[in-house]
Design an enzyme around this catalytic site. Structure first.
Site: not given
Length: 669
Positions: A411, A588
């Protein structure tokens, strides 16, 4: 790429401010313990403290000599030097920290007042300039002289910066501090300070609170506290009252999951001090920001009327931290400020919730789709708390090579929502039977590309991705019970057991050649997935795109794909990098390219000299095409090879195709 270009105008300004705030808080937050220590010593031992001790509080005389005590030296020297060192270290490790601290000393002595802003300038400046100076003679120092050059260069440049700080930076920062203090005093004298809530409360919900609190309010508050013994500025942003009022309104008038989770959120917010927990409740109903503003203004007005304040920052913003740092004469005012802020916030929020039509649990899928399409806009968060459908890939994900070993919940500051989220996630993973998976929390500024999974709030994912590009990213919108946590647990279960999740797959994203999901298979028709003719020991490409073409052409030559699949490989690379680490990239196609695959196949190309793959060095490019879920098995086998350093070394040293085929034998198993 087009999507990225469109998104930037909507988020870049906010992200830049967040980054600035994160950098400032990165200098302050690690040293909060020192601030608390100073605050406690001040509250206890000064002349008006609970246990006045002249020698510690710095008042009176001992043997005719004025007591200096601990309070003055700590605030004048210790805290600024810690900030300067931390700022320099953030930029250039310990060496930068040392030079930054030396430069900070010049500002401290030159100004004669606590120089927090000066330290936040000199620390990073010292680290950055030292880094640039070292780069001038990097690799040019004769062996045996490295220590001599390094020590003298740091000492000489540190001395120069100290003098610069003394004569140049200190007067400028002192003038700024005086001017800012006059502005604050003007607001106080004219009863205008409560109006600051109009800016502070919305900024908190947009995760800009650290830029405001640690960049402006804390430095000014410390100066005011030193002069007056307390400061109202410490509670402008940290007051837990406004958030508590909104959560109480949800407890009484909310619906569904929002109402059910509000009590737990209230406890975490008010007692734990994690203010981020109530942000999603405001984002669900943007009008509730008016309740937060009204509560904030009420709290500030109460503090001003009662002349109350804290002696030091309350971090985190828990009621316990607030009371611990309250000035001895301010307990009634501070408690009233919190209670009245909560009351007004509750009343305004209740009116809004009772007079506006809204469901806290309807059309969750549609709402979360809008979140992904309109990231950064309040209207896109219709039911944030439930977290349903907040696409795991909303911020983009990386690739996973082998078992999940470490997960980080990141965070803005690294001590609020991330600590809570990490705790929840850690318990879920342990309960699932994987106690060895390490779950930690950190600030985005301290992230490195060493994690398998990175979890962030959806508004912060954009900032976490660049420094953790190899990790799988999950964006969450609810810190308590996001469905994303269950998905991560499932990812751990699949990847850490036999036949699980494999590199190149994205949670929430389909996989090339079939539906997403775990599974292993064998090549269609029993043919070899990796054939001799698809292995090249010395590739000819010199760029990333050329290497993708080369790998794709080998698949094309095998008859495994058509021309459209090669284009899809480039499209996939443009959206999310297929770099995996260990000198490996696995390009890919996209999920939409499954129609271009005819059979499962793998191509392996080695580039001994390496290729620049978006700033990473790649020596092995493995082109992949899979039918149904067969590519999952393919990638799993390849990952097992590349997670073994000895296997990678054998691949680098291989002199024949047979050696490569032997190492990748499991691909054809």
């Amino acid at each position: 790429m087009a999507t990225e270009t469109v998104a930037k105008p909507r988020t870049s300004a906010r992200v830049h401010v967040q980054k600035f705030g994160t950098f400032l808080s990165g200098m302050i937050m690690p040293n909060i313990g020192a601030f608390i220590a100073w605050g406690l010593i001040t509250a206890l031992f000064i002349e008006k403290g609970w246990l006045p001790v002249p020698q510690l509080g710095g008042f009176g005389e001992t043997g005719g000599v004025p007591n200096t005590g601990l309070v003055g030296p700590m605030i004048t020297y210790l805290l600024p030097l810690l900030i300067g060192y931390t700022g320099g270290k953030m930029v250039y490790d310990t060496r930068g920290g040392v030079v930054g601290a030396i430069g900070t000393m010049g500002v401290i002595v030159g100004a004669g007042i606590p120089m927090f802003i000066g330290a936040m300038i000199m620390g990073p400046l010292g680290g950055w300039t030292m880094k640039k100076i070292d780069s001038i003679w990097d690799g040019k120092i004769r062996p045996g002289f490295e220590m001599l050059v390094n020590n003298f260069s740091a000492g000489i440049w540190g001395a120069v910066l100290a003098i610069l700080g003394f004569y140049g930076i200190a007067p400028a920062v002192q003038a700024f501090s005086t001017g800012a203090g006059n502005v604050v005093q003007f607001l106080v004298d004219n009863g205008l300070l409560p109006l600051t809530s109009i800016f502070i409360e919305p900024a908190k919900v947009l995760f800009l609170n650290n830029a405001i609190n640690h960049g402006v309010l804390t430095p000014l508050g410390v100066q005011q506290s030193l002069e007056q013994g307390k400061s109202i500025l410490f509670l402008l942003e940290a007051n837990p009252g406004p958030g508590l009022g909104i959560l109480l309104a949800y407890m009484f008038f909310g619906r569904g999951a929002a109402k059910a989770s509000a009590p737990g959120a209230a406890i975490i917010h008010f007692l734990g001090g994690i203010h981020e927990i109530y942000f999603p409740y405001v984002l669900m109903r943007p009008l509730l920001i008016l309740a937060a503003i009204a509560g904030g203004m009420t709290g500030i007005a109460t503090l001003a009327i009662t002349n109350s304040g804290l002696v030091a920052p309350a971090a985190p913003g828990s009621i316990f931290a607030v009371l611990a740092q309250t000035s001895r004469d301010s307990y009634i005012g501070v408690i009233l400020a919190v209670l009245l802020a909560a009351t007004v916030s509750f009343l305004v929020a209740s009116v809004i919730m009772k007079t506006t039509k809204h469901s806290d649990e309807v059309d969750l899928n549609d709402a979360t789709s809008r979140m992904e399409q309109m990231k950064g806009k309040k209207s896109s968060v219709a039911s944030t708390l439930t977290g349903a459908g907040a696409g795991a890939a909303a911020g983009g994900v990386g690739v996973l090579a082998g078992p999940v070993k470490n997960i980080v919940f990141a965070c803005d500051a690294g001590m609020g929502s991330s600590a809570m989220g990490a705790s929840v996630l850690r318990n879920k993973i342990k309960a699932a039977g994987f106690p060895d998976v390490k779950v930690t929390n950190a600030s985005i500024a301290n992230l490195s590309d060493s994690y398998d999974v990175v979890v962030t709030h959806q508004d912060l994912t954009e900032r976490a991705k660049p420094v953790t590009s190899s990790a799988v990213h999950y964006s969450v919108d609810n810190f308590m019970n996001s469905p994303r946590y269950d998905e991560i647990v499932e990812l751990v279960r699949e990847s850490n057991t036999e036949g699980g999740t494999v590199p190149g797959t994205d949670p929430g994203e389909g996989t090339p050649g079939g539906a997403s999901g775990a599974g292993a298979g064998t090549a269609t028709g029993g043919t070899e997935v990796l054939a001799r003719e698809s292995v090249v020991l010395d590739g000819s490409a010199t760029t990333r795109d050329a290497a993708i073409d080369e790998a794709g052409r080998l698949l094309l030559a095998r008859g495994a794909v058509d021309e459209g699949y090669i284009a899809a490989m480039h499209e996939r690379e443009a959206s999310v990098s297929t770099y995996m680490g260990s000198y490996l990239a696995i390009p890919h196609g996209t999920n939409a390219a499954k129609d271009h695959i005819r059979k499962s196949a793998v191509s392996v190309i080695r580039y001994p000299q390496g290729i620049d793959w978006n700033g990473k060095q790649v020596k092995f490019v493995v082109g992949v095409a899979g039918v149904n879920n067969e590519h999952l098995h393919i990638l799993s086998s390849i990952a097992k090879v590349f997670t073994d350093k000895q296997q990678v070394a054998r691949l680098e040293a291989a002199t024949s195709v047979d050696e490569v085929l032997e190492l990748f034998g499991k691909v054809n198993a």
